[in-house]
Design a protein around this motif. Structure first.
Motif, PDB file in Angstrom:
ATOM      1  N   GLU A  99       0.786  -1.381   0.001  1.00 54.64           N
ATOM      2  CA  GLU A  99      -0.064  -0.084   0.140  1.00 54.64           C
ATOM      3  C   GLU A  99       0.711   1.467  -0.041  1.00 54.64           C
ATOM      4  OE1 GLU A  99      -2.495  -0.473   3.425  1.00 54.64           O
ATOM      5  OE2 GLU A  99      -3.598  -1.985   2.406  1.00 54.64           O
ATOM      6  N   SER A 100       2.089   1.041   0.478  1.00 52.82           N
ATOM      7  CA  SER A 100       2.952   2.271   0.731  1.00 52.82           C
ATOM      8  C   SER A 100       3.764   2.485  -0.635  1.00 52.82           C
ATOM      9  CB  SER A 100       3.795   2.099   1.766  1.00 52.82           C
ATOM     10  OG  SER A 100       4.686   1.086   1.680  1.00 52.82           O
ATOM     11  N   GLY A 101       3.607   1.463  -1.500  1.00 53.57           N
ATOM     12  CA  GLY A 101       4.507   1.504  -2.707  1.00 53.57           C
ATOM     13  C   GLY A 101       5.793   0.856  -2.566  1.00 53.57           C
ATOM     14  N   ALA A 102       6.316   0.125  -1.819  1.00 50.34           N
ATOM     15  CA  ALA A 102       7.452  -0.631  -1.591  1.00 50.34           C
ATOM     16  C   ALA A 102       7.276  -1.762  -2.090  1.00 50.34           C
ATOM     17  CB  ALA A 102       7.918  -0.495   0.012  1.00 50.34           C
ATOM     18  N   TYR A 103       7.166  -1.999  -3.337  1.00 50.65           N
ATOM     19  CA  TYR A 103       6.905  -3.410  -3.873  1.00 50.65           C
ATOM     20  C   TYR A 103       8.047  -4.285  -4.018  1.00 50.65           C
ATOM     21  CZ  TYR A 103       3.195  -0.766  -5.605  1.00 50.65           C
ATOM     22  OH  TYR A 103       1.884   0.037  -5.806  1.00 50.65           O
ATOM     23  N   TYR A 104       9.202  -3.694  -4.122  1.00 52.17           N
ATOM     24  CA  TYR A 104      10.654  -4.556  -4.248  1.00 52.17           C
ATOM     25  C   TYR A 104      10.924  -4.992  -2.711  1.00 52.17           C
ATOM     26  CZ  TYR A 104      15.498  -5.885  -4.630  1.00 52.17           C
ATOM     27  OH  TYR A 104      16.789  -6.597  -4.752  1.00 52.17           O
ATOM     28  N   GLU A 105      10.696  -4.111  -1.783  1.00 53.42           N
ATOM     29  CA  GLU A 105      11.001  -4.454  -0.571  1.00 53.42           C
ATOM     30  C   GLU A 105       9.982  -5.457   0.135  1.00 53.42           C
ATOM     31  OE1 GLU A 105      10.722  -1.540  -1.798  1.00 53.42           O
ATOM     32  OE2 GLU A 105      12.724  -0.418  -1.271  1.00 53.42           O
ATOM     33  N   ALA A 106       8.833  -5.516  -0.430  1.00 60.28           N
ATOM     34  CA  ALA A 106       7.979  -6.222   0.103  1.00 60.28           C
ATOM     35  C   ALA A 106       8.107  -7.707  -0.358  1.00 60.28           C
ATOM     36  CB  ALA A 106       6.433  -5.930  -0.249  1.00 60.28           C
ATOM     37  N   GLU A 107       8.458  -7.837  -1.900  1.00 58.70           N
ATOM     38  CA  GLU A 107       8.777  -8.951  -2.402  1.00 58.70           C
ATOM     39  C   GLU A 107       9.934  -9.603  -1.691  1.00 58.70           C
ATOM     40  OE1 GLU A 107      10.052 -10.848  -6.825  1.00 58.70           O
ATOM     41  OE2 GLU A 107       9.207  -8.857  -6.710  1.00 58.70           O
ATOM     42  N   GLN A 108      10.930  -8.967  -1.651  1.00 58.46           N
ATOM     43  CA  GLN A 108      12.255  -9.546  -0.978  1.00 58.46           C
ATOM     44  C   GLN A 108      11.985 -10.270   0.403  1.00 58.46           C
ATOM     45  OE1 GLN A 108      14.924 -10.117  -2.686  1.00 58.46           O
ATOM     46  NE2 GLN A 108      13.655  -9.406  -4.470  1.00 58.46           N
ATOM     47  N   THR A 109      11.148  -9.276   1.322  1.00 61.56           N
ATOM     48  CA  THR A 109      10.792  -9.761   2.547  1.00 61.56           C
ATOM     49  C   THR A 109       9.900 -11.321   2.438  1.00 61.56           C
ATOM     50  OG1 THR A 109      10.661  -7.531   3.599  1.00 61.56           O
ATOM     51  CG2 THR A 109       9.389  -9.339   4.805  1.00 61.56           C
ATOM     52  N   ILE A 110       9.018 -11.127   1.771  1.00 63.64           N
ATOM     53  CA  ILE A 110       8.380 -12.628   1.486  1.00 63.64           C
ATOM     54  C   ILE A 110       9.448 -13.815   1.167  1.00 63.64           C
ATOM     55  CG2 ILE A 110       6.806 -13.622   0.171  1.00 63.64           C
ATOM     56  CD1 ILE A 110       5.594 -12.204   2.063  1.00 63.64           C
ATOM     57  N   ARG A 111      10.426 -13.280   0.082  1.00 63.99           N
ATOM     58  CA  ARG A 111      11.112 -14.486  -0.530  1.00 63.99           C
ATOM     59  C   ARG A 111      12.173 -14.999   0.610  1.00 63.99           C
ATOM     60  NH1 ARG A 111      12.602 -15.463  -5.477  1.00 63.99           N
ATOM     61  NH2 ARG A 111      11.260 -14.553  -7.417  1.00 63.99           N
ATOM     62  N   SER A 112      12.619 -13.900   1.598  1.00 61.84           N
ATOM     63  CA  SER A 112      13.632 -14.108   2.770  1.00 61.84           C
ATOM     64  C   SER A 112      12.783 -15.306   3.713  1.00 61.84           C
ATOM     65  CB  SER A 112      13.932 -12.882   3.465  1.00 61.84           C
ATOM     66  OG  SER A 112      14.665 -13.212   4.667  1.00 61.84           O
ATOM     67  N   ILE A 113      11.294 -14.836   4.123  1.00 62.60           N
ATOM     68  CA  ILE A 113      10.828 -15.688   4.930  1.00 62.60           C
ATOM     69  C   ILE A 113      10.329 -16.981   4.495  1.00 62.60           C
ATOM     70  CG2 ILE A 113       8.355 -15.924   6.054  1.00 62.60           C
ATOM     71  CD1 ILE A 113       8.292 -12.838   6.276  1.00 62.60           C
ATOM     72  N   THR A 114      10.044 -17.040   3.114  1.00 68.26           N
ATOM     73  CA  THR A 114       9.851 -18.283   2.430  1.00 68.26           C
ATOM     74  C   THR A 114      11.256 -19.231   2.497  1.00 68.26           C
ATOM     75  OG1 THR A 114       8.134 -17.458   0.927  1.00 68.26           O
ATOM     76  CG2 THR A 114       9.113 -19.497   0.134  1.00 68.26           C
ATOM     77  N   SER A 115      12.295 -18.715   2.171  1.00 67.31           N
ATOM     78  CA  SER A 115      13.173 -19.297   2.206  1.00 67.31           C
ATOM     79  C   SER A 115      13.520 -20.117   3.492  1.00 67.31           C
ATOM     80  CB  SER A 115      14.710 -18.424   1.864  1.00 67.31           C
ATOM     81  OG  SER A 115      15.753 -19.048   2.053  1.00 67.31           O
ATOM     82  N   ARG A 116      13.157 -19.537   4.617  1.00 66.63           N
ATOM     83  CA  ARG A 116      13.550 -20.010   6.139  1.00 66.63           C
ATOM     84  C   ARG A 116      12.626 -21.245   6.134  1.00 66.63           C
ATOM     85  NH1 ARG A 116      13.875 -14.562   7.920  1.00 66.63           N
ATOM     86  NH2 ARG A 116      11.523 -14.440   8.567  1.00 66.63           N
ATOM     87  N   TYR A 117      11.352 -21.012   5.677  1.00 63.51           N
ATOM     88  CA  TYR A 117      10.291 -22.289   5.586  1.00 63.51           C
ATOM     89  C   TYR A 117      10.838 -23.288   4.903  1.00 63.51           C
ATOM     90  CZ  TYR A 117       6.481 -19.499   7.791  1.00 63.51           C
ATOM     91  OH  TYR A 117       5.688 -18.770   8.792  1.00 63.51           O
ATOM     92  N   VAL A 118      11.418 -23.103   3.567  1.00 65.87           N
ATOM     93  CA  VAL A 118      11.696 -24.071   2.671  1.00 65.87           C
ATOM     94  C   VAL A 118      13.129 -24.973   3.642  1.00 65.87           C
ATOM     95  CG1 VAL A 118      12.868 -24.601   0.621  1.00 65.87           C
ATOM     96  CG2 VAL A 118      11.021 -23.147   0.691  1.00 65.87           C
ATOM     97  N   ASN A 119      13.790 -24.194   4.118  1.00 65.01           N
ATOM     98  CA  ASN A 119      14.932 -24.837   4.661  1.00 65.01           C
ATOM     99  C   ASN A 119      14.552 -25.777   6.063  1.00 65.01           C
ATOM    100  OD1 ASN A 119      17.088 -23.629   3.127  1.00 65.01           O
ATOM    101  ND2 ASN A 119      17.027 -21.694   4.522  1.00 65.01           N
ATOM    102  N   ALA A 120      13.274 -25.291   6.377  1.00 66.74           N
ATOM    103  CA  ALA A 120      12.988 -25.953   7.540  1.00 66.74           C
ATOM    104  C   ALA A 120      12.025 -27.058   7.129  1.00 66.74           C
ATOM    105  CB  ALA A 120      12.157 -25.300   8.396  1.00 66.74           C
TER     106      ALA A 120
END
Length: 325
Positions: free
Chosen positions: A19-40
């Motif tokens: 909503e604030s327009g920070a699309y790149y940061e939002a996507e990278q955050t999701i990727r980072s969290i997803t990576s942790r889930y995958v590693n687990a």
């Protein structure tokens, strides 16, 4: 905190950044969290997070970012390797819903379609589960307004048991025929009948014949075709077909309908009729390059070969679907 609560917290932060327009940061955050889930090896949480995030981006018309996360979701599902029946249903449902929100003309559609196809094959997703997603891909490619993608749509539509797929396939074939010469009708009819038979779909092979002939009857081109309705099909009287260039077309039309009738009565005793039918029309089938595909049909329904088997005909068909005269 439960997994559901953690996922919701991550999604709430994601929405705020979107909503604030920070699309790149939002996507990278999701990727980072997803990576942790995958590693687990928490694949359920990883794919759910990617799915929900992709849907949010789609709803905000951020299709490039949504496509990136969707491709990542496909990658995560592939990492699971062997999916339970429940996970297979979840996978195909998620992808179908994401595709539904992606515009038909979006340039990401082709890439996502190809990756989905690879994934469905590598994960051995059964046809009953992949049918819906194949139809959705085929439908979107059909309406993509891109000539190459429209032609590609038939590859997916053939693999769907959705009744609408037959409608789209016959429309595509007949539209292509109407842009071609009058005597190519048999060729376009074969583009439908042969793949359907190879895919064990006799019902739609029959349906495609009926629809195509009915469409032909609604044009002025029908004056060139002298159909004779029989109990099982509508054949053409070859004794009255003396016009140059049409005899081969008429033979193809007759052969395809007689082939369907023969397949409907498939048994070991009827294998002889299949061979005789092929021999009668072998010259024209060889000229069209269809002999190997007819051979595949013989193996499927009668357990016989009429030509030397070469390669994996089902795989070849999936890559070309009779793509060439």
């Amino acid at each position: 905190m439960s997994q559901a609560a953690k996922l919701q917290k991550s999604l709430d932060r994601f929405k705020t950044r979107i909503e604030s327009g920070a699309y790149y940061e939002a996507e990278q955050t999701i990727r980072s969290i997803t990576s942790r889930y995958v590693n687990a090896k928490n694949y359920d949480a990883a794919t759910e997070l990617l799915y929900q995030s992709s849907m949010i981006l789609m709803e905000n018309k951020k299709y490039d970012e949504a496509s990136d996360l969707s491709l990542y979701m496909i990658e995560v599902f592939n990492t699971e390797n062997e999916l339970s029946s429940e996970r297979q249903r979840s996978y195909t449902q998620k992808l179908t819903e994401i595709l539904s929100l992606l515009p038909d003309t979006d340039p990401n559609l082709l890439t996502i379609s190809k990756e989905i196809s690879k994934s469905l094959n590598s994960l051995l997703i059964p046809l009953i589960e992949s049918s819906k997603i194949n139809f959705k891909i085929g439908e979107k490619l059909y309406y993509s307004e891109n000539f190459e993608l429209i032609n590609l749509s038939e590859n997916y539509l053939f693999l769907s048991n959705d009744p609408k797929a037959l409608t789209l396939l016959t429309e595509l074939a007949f539209e292509s025929y109407m842009k071609d010469t009058v005597q190519t009708f048999g060729y376009y009819l074969g583009r439908l009948v042969i793949p359907f038979l190879i895919l064990h779909n006799v019902k739609d092979a029959i349906g495609s014949c009926k629809i195509m002939i009915e469409k032909l009857k609604q044009t002025d081109r029908i004056s060139k075709f002298n159909f004779i309705e029989t109990e099982d099909c509508e054949i053409i009287d070859l004794d009255e077909s003396n016009e140059d260039g049409f005899n081969s077309c008429f033979k193809i039309i007759n052969y395809l309908q007689l082939l369907i009738v023969t397949v409907q009565r498939a048994n070991d005793d009827n294998a002889k009729n299949f061979r005789v039918l092929y021999k009668r029309y072998s010259d024209i089938l060889e000229d069209l390059g269809w002999s190997a595909r007819i051979n595949t049909i013989g193996q499927i329904y009668f357990g016989v070969q009429i030509v030397q088997k070469q390669g994996n005909m089902l795989q070849d068909m999936m890559s070309s679907f009779l793509g060439g005269k």
